[in-house]
Structure formats: structure tokens, C-alpha cells
Write a protein that holds these residues in place. Structure first.
Motif, PDB file in Angstrom:
ATOM      1  N   GLU A  12       0.873  -1.215   0.077  1.00 19.87           N
ATOM      2  CA  GLU A  12      -0.033  -0.060  -0.070  1.00 19.87           C
ATOM      3  C   GLU A  12       0.859   1.433  -0.131  1.00 19.87           C
ATOM      4  O   GLU A  12       0.628   2.171  -0.673  1.00 19.87           O
ATOM      5  CB  GLU A  12      -0.959   0.005   1.242  1.00 19.87           C
ATOM      6  CG  GLU A  12      -2.328  -0.857   1.060  1.00 19.87           C
ATOM      7  CD  GLU A  12      -3.146  -0.285   0.371  1.00 19.87           C
ATOM      8  OE1 GLU A  12      -3.313   0.886   0.170  1.00 19.87           O
ATOM      9  OE2 GLU A  12      -4.066  -1.054   0.178  1.00 19.87           O
ATOM     10  N   LYS A  31      -3.652  -0.157  -8.456  1.00 17.64           N
ATOM     11  CA  LYS A  31      -3.573  -1.480  -8.038  1.00 17.64           C
ATOM     12  C   LYS A  31      -2.342  -2.138  -8.380  1.00 17.64           C
ATOM     13  O   LYS A  31      -1.766  -1.730  -9.223  1.00 17.64           O
ATOM     14  CB  LYS A  31      -4.747  -2.305  -8.600  1.00 17.64           C
ATOM     15  CG  LYS A  31      -4.634  -2.796 -10.026  1.00 17.64           C
ATOM     16  CD  LYS A  31      -5.854  -3.641 -10.809  1.00 17.64           C
ATOM     17  CE  LYS A  31      -5.542  -4.040 -12.063  1.00 17.64           C
ATOM     18  NZ  LYS A  31      -6.683  -4.732 -12.524  1.00 17.64           N
ATOM     19  N   LYS A  88      -5.731 -10.452   1.282  1.00 21.83           N
ATOM     20  CA  LYS A  88      -5.825  -9.663   0.015  1.00 21.83           C
ATOM     21  C   LYS A  88      -6.887  -8.939  -0.407  1.00 21.83           C
ATOM     22  O   LYS A  88      -7.146  -8.131  -1.188  1.00 21.83           O
ATOM     23  CB  LYS A  88      -5.046 -10.299  -1.090  1.00 21.83           C
ATOM     24  CG  LYS A  88      -5.749 -11.264  -1.875  1.00 21.83           C
ATOM     25  CD  LYS A  88      -5.067 -11.885  -3.064  1.00 21.83           C
ATOM     26  CE  LYS A  88      -5.938 -12.667  -3.901  1.00 21.83           C
ATOM     27  NZ  LYS A  88      -5.338 -13.364  -5.036  1.00 21.83           N
ATOM     28  N   GLU A  89      -7.900  -9.900   0.099  1.00 23.63           N
ATOM     29  CA  GLU A  89      -9.277  -9.145  -0.337  1.00 23.63           C
ATOM     30  C   GLU A  89      -9.687  -8.018   0.180  1.00 23.63           C
ATOM     31  O   GLU A  89      -9.224  -7.413   1.258  1.00 23.63           O
ATOM     32  CB  GLU A  89     -10.489 -10.427   0.166  1.00 23.63           C
ATOM     33  CG  GLU A  89     -10.320 -11.675  -0.544  1.00 23.63           C
ATOM     34  CD  GLU A  89     -11.343 -12.700   0.038  1.00 23.63           C
ATOM     35  OE1 GLU A  89     -12.355 -12.148   0.422  1.00 23.63           O
ATOM     36  OE2 GLU A  89     -11.254 -13.874  -0.108  1.00 23.63           O
ATOM     37  N   LYS A  90     -10.308  -7.051  -0.820  1.00 24.63           N
ATOM     38  CA  LYS A  90     -10.560  -5.842  -0.664  1.00 24.63           C
ATOM     39  C   LYS A  90      -9.333  -4.790  -0.338  1.00 24.63           C
ATOM     40  O   LYS A  90      -9.469  -3.870   0.404  1.00 24.63           O
ATOM     41  CB  LYS A  90     -11.534  -5.519   0.510  1.00 24.63           C
ATOM     42  CG  LYS A  90     -12.828  -6.240   0.062  1.00 24.63           C
ATOM     43  CD  LYS A  90     -13.994  -6.105   1.051  1.00 24.63           C
ATOM     44  CE  LYS A  90     -15.121  -6.931   0.622  1.00 24.63           C
ATOM     45  NZ  LYS A  90     -16.302  -7.128   1.431  1.00 24.63           N
ATOM     46  N   THR A  91      -8.231  -5.290  -0.942  1.00 28.12           N
ATOM     47  CA  THR A  91      -7.081  -4.308  -0.698  1.00 28.12           C
ATOM     48  C   THR A  91      -6.451  -4.009  -1.981  1.00 28.12           C
ATOM     49  O   THR A  91      -7.304  -4.631  -3.003  1.00 28.12           O
ATOM     50  CB  THR A  91      -5.983  -5.175  -0.085  1.00 28.12           C
ATOM     51  OG1 THR A  91      -5.196  -6.043  -0.866  1.00 28.12           O
ATOM     52  CG2 THR A  91      -6.326  -5.780   1.278  1.00 28.12           C
ATOM     53  N   GLU A  99      -5.893  -7.085  -4.323  1.00 20.08           N
ATOM     54  CA  GLU A  99      -6.912  -8.179  -4.421  1.00 20.08           C
ATOM     55  C   GLU A  99      -6.524  -9.103  -5.727  1.00 20.08           C
ATOM     56  O   GLU A  99      -6.812 -10.166  -5.743  1.00 20.08           O
ATOM     57  CB  GLU A  99      -8.075  -7.651  -4.471  1.00 20.08           C
ATOM     58  CG  GLU A  99      -9.159  -8.590  -4.630  1.00 20.08           C
ATOM     59  CD  GLU A  99     -10.587  -7.926  -4.040  1.00 20.08           C
ATOM     60  OE1 GLU A  99     -11.473  -8.678  -3.871  1.00 20.08           O
ATOM     61  OE2 GLU A  99     -10.778  -6.832  -4.572  1.00 20.08           O
ATOM     62  N   GLU A 100      -6.108  -8.551  -6.748  1.00 24.00           N
ATOM     63  CA  GLU A 100      -5.936  -8.992  -8.070  1.00 24.00           C
ATOM     64  C   GLU A 100      -4.602  -9.608  -8.367  1.00 24.00           C
ATOM     65  O   GLU A 100      -4.289 -10.126  -9.462  1.00 24.00           O
ATOM     66  CB  GLU A 100      -6.606  -8.460  -9.081  1.00 24.00           C
ATOM     67  CG  GLU A 100      -8.030  -8.296  -9.096  1.00 24.00           C
ATOM     68  CD  GLU A 100      -8.673  -7.202 -10.228  1.00 24.00           C
ATOM     69  OE1 GLU A 100      -7.830  -7.111 -11.189  1.00 24.00           O
ATOM     70  OE2 GLU A 100      -9.688  -6.406  -9.804  1.00 24.00           O
TER      71      GLU A 100
END
Length: 113
Positions: free
Chosen positions: A15, A25, A52-55, A58-59
Motif C-alpha cells: 500500500e 492496483k 488480500k481481499e478488498k485491498t 486483491e487481483e
């Protein structure tokens, strides 16, 4: 399972880098994990997939390079990658060696868009 706290710190680091480079992203994360780091790669993968979800990651594809143990021999000044965990010099048999790689976990590369 300390892999969860490692992944949380890794995601925070990602981040920070993304914000510094105005990225929206992260598409790929590459880490190097030493075999003596105490990190279990399969547990790290599970933890990464969980957190990793909703960060911004995520992908992201998560790529791990497993770093074997590399030693430096003080007796003959040679450097070797060890196949087995016998901490003596394969060339001279000396035991005055220092581990120079294999204990670390490093963030090596991020790909961002």
C-alpha cells in the motif's frame, strides 16, 4: 501462525509503495523466502489469499522464490550454495562459515498500474 502477521505487514508495505507511485492496483508481488527464514511458503500463500481481499493487492499474482542456504567459508574464501544443511565448506571441509543467504524474506518486486 506468524505467516498472517507477515502478510499483513507485506500488504501494508505494498500500500505504501502504491501510494508513493500513484498506483491504483498491484498486479504482481514477488518475494524471496530463505529456507531458514521460518516462513512456510504454503501457509504464506494461504494467508496472502485470505488477507488480500478488498485491498490494492486483491487481483495480484503472488510469486515466491525459495532461496537456498548460501555460505561463505572464512578458511578458503569460497562461497557455496548448500544442498543439505551441513554447515561446513564443501571445498576445504572447514567449519568457519557464515550464512550469507537463506535466512531472509524480502519483497523483491512489485508491478503496479
Amino acid at each position: 501462525m506468524h505467516e498472517y502477521s507477515i502478510v499483513q505487514a507485506l500488504l501494508e508495505q505494498c500500500e505504501t509503495h502504491a501510494k508513493a507511485h500513484d498506483a491504483e492496483k498491484i498486479t504482481r508481488i514477488e518475494v524471496k523466502i530463505g529456507v531458514l527464514s521460518g516462513v512456510e511458503p504454503h501457509l504464506l500463500q494461504i494467508a496472502f489469499n485470505t488477507f488480500k481481499e478488498k485491498t490494492i493487492c486483491e487481483e495480484a499474482e503472488f510469486v515466491m522464490e525459495i532461496q537456498p542456504v548460501v555460505i561463505h567459508c572464512y578458511n578458503c574464501d569460497a562461497r557455496f550454495t548448500l544442498e543439505e544443511h551441513e554447515y561446513s565448506c564443501p571445498r576445504c571441509g572447514g567449519s568457519a562459515v557464515k550464512i550469507v543467504e537463506g535466512e531472509e524474506m524480502l519483497l523483491m518486486r512489485l508491478e503496479m498500474t
